[in-house]
Design a protein around this motif. Structure first.
Motif, PDB file in Angstrom:
ATOM      1  N   PHE A  11       9.224 -23.402 -14.693  1.00 25.76           N
ATOM      2  CA  PHE A  11       7.415 -23.636 -14.878  1.00 25.76           C
ATOM      3  C   PHE A  11       7.282 -23.088 -15.792  1.00 25.76           C
ATOM      4  CE2 PHE A  11       8.904 -24.675 -10.796  1.00 25.76           C
ATOM      5  CZ  PHE A  11       7.714 -25.602 -10.456  1.00 25.76           C
ATOM      6  N   PRO A  12       7.546 -22.902 -16.639  1.00 26.61           N
ATOM      7  CA  PRO A  12       7.440 -22.372 -18.698  1.00 26.61           C
ATOM      8  C   PRO A  12       5.417 -21.366 -18.303  1.00 26.61           C
ATOM      9  CG  PRO A  12       8.898 -23.871 -19.421  1.00 26.61           C
ATOM     10  CD  PRO A  12       8.719 -24.311 -17.799  1.00 26.61           C
ATOM     11  N   ALA A  13       5.044 -22.274 -18.316  1.00 26.81           N
ATOM     12  CA  ALA A  13       3.483 -22.701 -18.095  1.00 26.81           C
ATOM     13  C   ALA A  13       3.426 -21.228 -17.554  1.00 26.81           C
ATOM     14  CB  ALA A  13       2.913 -23.839 -17.885  1.00 26.81           C
ATOM     15  N   ARG A  14       3.993 -21.142 -16.342  1.00 28.45           N
ATOM     16  CA  ARG A  14       3.381 -19.885 -15.421  1.00 28.45           C
ATOM     17  C   ARG A  14       4.664 -18.579 -15.655  1.00 28.45           C
ATOM     18  NH1 ARG A  14       0.546 -22.743 -11.494  1.00 28.45           N
ATOM     19  NH2 ARG A  14      -0.039 -20.706 -11.301  1.00 28.45           N
ATOM     20  N   ILE A  15       5.044 -18.447 -16.159  1.00 28.33           N
ATOM     21  CA  ILE A  15       5.646 -17.403 -17.026  1.00 28.33           C
ATOM     22  C   ILE A  15       4.928 -16.241 -17.254  1.00 28.33           C
ATOM     23  CG2 ILE A  15       7.332 -16.277 -18.559  1.00 28.33           C
ATOM     24  CD1 ILE A  15       9.319 -18.789 -18.185  1.00 28.33           C
ATOM     25  N   LYS A  16       3.535 -16.604 -17.709  1.00 29.95           N
ATOM     26  CA  LYS A  16       3.049 -15.801 -18.073  1.00 29.95           C
ATOM     27  C   LYS A  16       2.093 -14.559 -17.034  1.00 29.95           C
ATOM     28  CE  LYS A  16       1.827 -16.155 -23.159  1.00 29.95           C
ATOM     29  NZ  LYS A  16       1.158 -17.271 -24.697  1.00 29.95           N
ATOM     30  N   CYS A  17       1.675 -15.929 -15.840  1.00 31.19           N
ATOM     31  CA  CYS A  17       1.106 -15.219 -15.034  1.00 31.19           C
ATOM     32  C   CYS A  17       1.808 -14.352 -13.809  1.00 31.19           C
ATOM     33  CB  CYS A  17       0.745 -16.744 -13.784  1.00 31.19           C
ATOM     34  SG  CYS A  17      -0.234 -18.342 -14.838  1.00 31.19           S
ATOM     35  N   ALA A  18       2.923 -14.547 -13.617  1.00 30.63           N
ATOM     36  CA  ALA A  18       3.510 -14.053 -12.909  1.00 30.63           C
ATOM     37  C   ALA A  18       4.446 -12.199 -13.624  1.00 30.63           C
ATOM     38  CB  ALA A  18       5.025 -14.296 -13.194  1.00 30.63           C
ATOM     39  N   THR A  19       4.340 -12.451 -14.880  1.00 25.34           N
ATOM     40  CA  THR A  19       4.362 -11.404 -15.882  1.00 25.34           C
ATOM     41  C   THR A  19       3.491 -10.163 -16.033  1.00 25.34           C
ATOM     42  OG1 THR A  19       4.159 -12.550 -18.255  1.00 25.34           O
ATOM     43  CG2 THR A  19       6.796 -12.200 -17.173  1.00 25.34           C
ATOM     44  N   LEU A  38      -1.592 -12.870  -8.954  1.00 24.90           N
ATOM     45  CA  LEU A  38      -1.887 -12.125  -8.131  1.00 24.90           C
ATOM     46  C   LEU A  38      -0.566 -11.361  -6.950  1.00 24.90           C
ATOM     47  CD1 LEU A  38      -5.730 -13.703  -7.723  1.00 24.90           C
ATOM     48  CD2 LEU A  38      -5.037 -11.743  -8.388  1.00 24.90           C
ATOM     49  N   SER A  39       0.096 -12.321  -6.536  1.00 23.83           N
ATOM     50  CA  SER A  39       1.145 -12.075  -5.832  1.00 23.83           C
ATOM     51  C   SER A  39       2.070 -10.967  -6.081  1.00 23.83           C
ATOM     52  CB  SER A  39       2.213 -13.411  -5.035  1.00 23.83           C
ATOM     53  OG  SER A  39       2.512 -13.980  -6.601  1.00 23.83           O
ATOM     54  N   SER A  40       2.604 -11.608  -7.744  1.00 23.82           N
ATOM     55  CA  SER A  40       3.054 -10.562  -8.850  1.00 23.82           C
ATOM     56  C   SER A  40       2.660  -9.439  -8.700  1.00 23.82           C
ATOM     57  CB  SER A  40       3.246 -11.513 -10.106  1.00 23.82           C
ATOM     58  OG  SER A  40       4.470 -10.550 -10.828  1.00 23.82           O
ATOM     59  N   ALA A  41       1.219  -9.228  -9.459  1.00 21.84           N
ATOM     60  CA  ALA A  41       0.701  -7.514  -9.044  1.00 21.84           C
ATOM     61  C   ALA A  41       1.262  -7.166  -7.643  1.00 21.84           C
ATOM     62  CB  ALA A  41      -0.482  -8.033  -9.361  1.00 21.84           C
ATOM     63  N   ASP A  55      15.361  -2.129  -6.017  1.00 25.14           N
ATOM     64  CA  ASP A  55      15.536  -2.820  -4.718  1.00 25.14           C
ATOM     65  C   ASP A  55      14.147  -4.056  -5.203  1.00 25.14           C
ATOM     66  OD1 ASP A  55      15.089  -3.985  -2.482  1.00 25.14           O
ATOM     67  OD2 ASP A  55      14.408  -2.520  -1.554  1.00 25.14           O
ATOM     68  N   PHE A  56      14.610  -5.591  -5.104  1.00 22.33           N
ATOM     69  CA  PHE A  56      14.047  -6.434  -5.945  1.00 22.33           C
ATOM     70  C   PHE A  56      12.712  -6.570  -4.963  1.00 22.33           C
ATOM     71  CE2 PHE A  56      14.909  -5.350 -10.395  1.00 22.33           C
ATOM     72  CZ  PHE A  56      14.352  -6.914 -11.176  1.00 22.33           C
ATOM     73  N   GLY A  57      13.376  -6.447  -3.684  1.00 17.65           N
ATOM     74  CA  GLY A  57      12.740  -7.491  -2.741  1.00 17.65           C
ATOM     75  C   GLY A  57      11.942  -8.707  -2.756  1.00 17.65           C
ATOM     76  N   ASP A  58      10.898  -8.726  -2.419  1.00 15.09           N
ATOM     77  CA  ASP A  58      10.198  -9.923  -2.230  1.00 15.09           C
ATOM     78  C   ASP A  58       9.648 -10.329  -3.317  1.00 15.09           C
ATOM     79  OD1 ASP A  58       9.832  -9.450   0.282  1.00 15.09           O
ATOM     80  OD2 ASP A  58       7.199  -9.103   0.122  1.00 15.09           O
TER      81      ASP A  58
END
Length: 147
Positions: free
Chosen positions: A125-133, A72-75, A112-115
């Motif tokens: 944490f490879p398992a979390r990469i899908k969450c972030a993308t 959600l923060s990535s979104a 500008d990548f910012g945050d």
């Protein structure tokens, strides 16, 4: 110079801020919009992304969904970052984000990548990469399906 520990702490604060106070959460009230639904079956993250694209430019972006703080923060960060960008720049930024999140070298160039840089640590944490993308993949799917 800031130590890695302090930097990790700062990044965690940025991620939690976007999670607790998401930017661009909600629906777009325009008729001509792209709506993309995506989910991550491994952890149950779900997102619905709304994009308003005019003249090859992302005019507005909003999202709804549920999931972990990373997705959600990535979104939230992604919708902030791509607003006002050309479709090509937004897709390019998504490619660079994908490299960064996998721990690969990437060049920010003129974007500008910012945050968004706060998500760099996810590469450990490879398992979390899908969450972030998840939100980024939704944006790519929407734009590519609209070209």
């Amino acid at each position: 110079m800031m130590s890695f520990n302090n930097l990790d702490q700062l990044y965690r604060q940025v991620i939690m801020d976007h999670y607790k106070n998401p930017r661009n959460k909600g629906q777009l009230d325009v008729e001509d919009k792209l709506t993309i639904d995506m989910n991550n079956p491994t952890c149950g993250d779900r997102i619905q992304l709304h994009l308003q694209v005019e003249d090859n430019k992302i005019v507005d972006a909003k999202f709804t969904g549920e999931g972990c703080s990373i997705s959600l923060s990535s979104a939230s960060m992604m919708t902030e970052a791509v607003k006002g960008l050309s479709v090509d720049k937004a897709l390019h930024m998504s490619e660079l984000f994908s490299e960064m999140i996998q721990g690969n070298d990437y060049e920010e160039e003129d974007l500008d990548f910012g945050d968004i840089q706060a998500l760099q640590g996810v590469s450990k944490f490879p398992a979390r990469i899908k969450c972030a993308t998840l939100a980024w993949k939704a944006m790519e799917k929407g734009i590519k399906g609209n070209q």
